[in-house]
Design an enzyme around this catalytic site. Structure first.
Site, short mmCIF file in Angstrom:
data_model
loop_
_atom_site.label_atom_id
_atom_site.label_comp_id
_atom_site.label_asym_id
_atom_site.label_seq_id
_atom_site.Cartn_x
_atom_site.Cartn_y
_atom_site.Cartn_z
N HIS A 89 70.54 -2.35 -8.83
CA HIS A 89 69.08 -2.25 -8.72
C HIS A 89 68.44 -2.79 -9.99
CE1 HIS A 89 69.51 0.06 -5.08
NE2 HIS A 89 70.30 0.92 -5.70
N ASP A 115 70.95 8.86 -2.82
CA ASP A 115 71.35 8.26 -1.56
C ASP A 115 72.11 9.26 -0.69
OD1 ASP A 115 70.20 5.76 -1.84
OD2 ASP A 115 71.92 4.94 -2.91
#
Length: 292
Positions: free
Chosen positions: A70, A203
């Site tokens: 990311h 997540d």
């Protein structure tokens, strides 16, 4: 002749005996886990310069979580951060992008990472593929090369490089951040070459339907399951994304056995620290002065 240096970390699936000091850079996670201590990690997401490595070391961290998933950091950035880190004695681990390919993963390790963090694992086959590219035979099928920054580019026998890389320089972090990985966590933990089960808290919480409710029994039970699988198979447990909940981290460390604890990233700490400082400066002005 000096006696053989014996490192016994069999509680975490690693047991080595060497007749001479290792040539490879020190792996603080393995060393600290052998002493039943946690290893803290500083996240790097936006700052590519070596200065951030020394700042992290000065702050007291023992390792780095360098994020290429990311982020806009390049593999070149990651390599320079790893080289600086290994020289400074703060162990660099790198998270690779999802579906980045075997070649990219191997290049990250060749560039100086002491371990590779693999996201979006959905089961045993995904974990096997990550291990295969990260470890030299007999544990995997990584291509043989030479001239590694982990050894300060010293010309060494291939046997030395492959043995020390497998034991200390290619720690495989299998991320447990999907419901599929959680269901098969015991099988994943049993794989030779799987070194760390790393919980990706956000997540995983999203996948099991508890995101935002960190006290949800299902989430706490998920952490427990990962810890049990790691302990059963002599592997390490790591946890990321929960630095804002020290109470849960305390449980993860002391009850579930987590050893690799990822703290905040550079961007978050800069924003947090900057906000606190700007708020402080604004608070110095009296209300009367501001009104006038």
């Amino acid at each position: 002749m000096a006696p053989a240096a014996i490192v016994n970390t069999s509680a975490y699936g690693i047991q080595t005996t060497s007749k001479k000091p290792r040539a490879i850079a020190k792996n603080n996670l393995i060393s600290l886990a052998a002493q039943d201590k946690i290893c803290t990690a500083f996240g790097i997401k936006i700052i590519p310069g070596g200065e951030i490595v020394h700042i992290a070391k000065s702050a007291g961290y023992e390792s780095l979580f360098i994020d290429l998933e990311h982020t806009s950091l390049t593999i070149r950035d990651a390599g320079q951060l790893c080289i600086t880190a290994n020289s400074a004695g703060i162990t660099p681990f790198v998270r690779v992008p999802h579906q980045c390919g075997y070649g990219f993963m191997q290049r990250v390790l060749d560039a100086g990472a002491m371990g590779i963090i693999v996201p979006h694992i959905h089961g045993v086959d995904d974990a096997k593929r990550a291990i295969h590219i990260s470890k030299y035979p007999p544990l995997g099928g990584r291509s043989i090369s030479a001239g590694f920054p982990q050894f300060e580019y010293s010309p060494l026998p291939i046997s030395t490089i492959s043995t020390e890389m497998n034991e200390f320089g290619s720690t495989v972090f299998i991320m447990i951040e999907t419901a599929d990985a959680l269901k098969t966590v015991d099988e994943i933990a049993a794989l030779p070459g799987c070194d760390v089960l790393l919980v990706g808290s956000n997540d995983l919480a999203m996948e099991i339907g508890t995101l935002g409710d960190w006290d949800a029994p299902d989430f706490i039970e998920a952490l427990r399951e990962v810890g049990m699988a790691a302990k059963k198979h002599g592997k390490l447990m790591g946890i990321a994304g929960l630095y804002h909940r020290p109470d849960i981290l305390t449980k993860a460390i002391n009850e579930f056995g987590a050893k690799w604890i990822v703290g905040a990233q550079d961007v978050g700490l800069l924003v947090q620290g900057g906000r606190a400082n700007s708020d402080l400066l604004r608070s110095l002005q009296s209300e009367e002065t501001e009104a006038s």
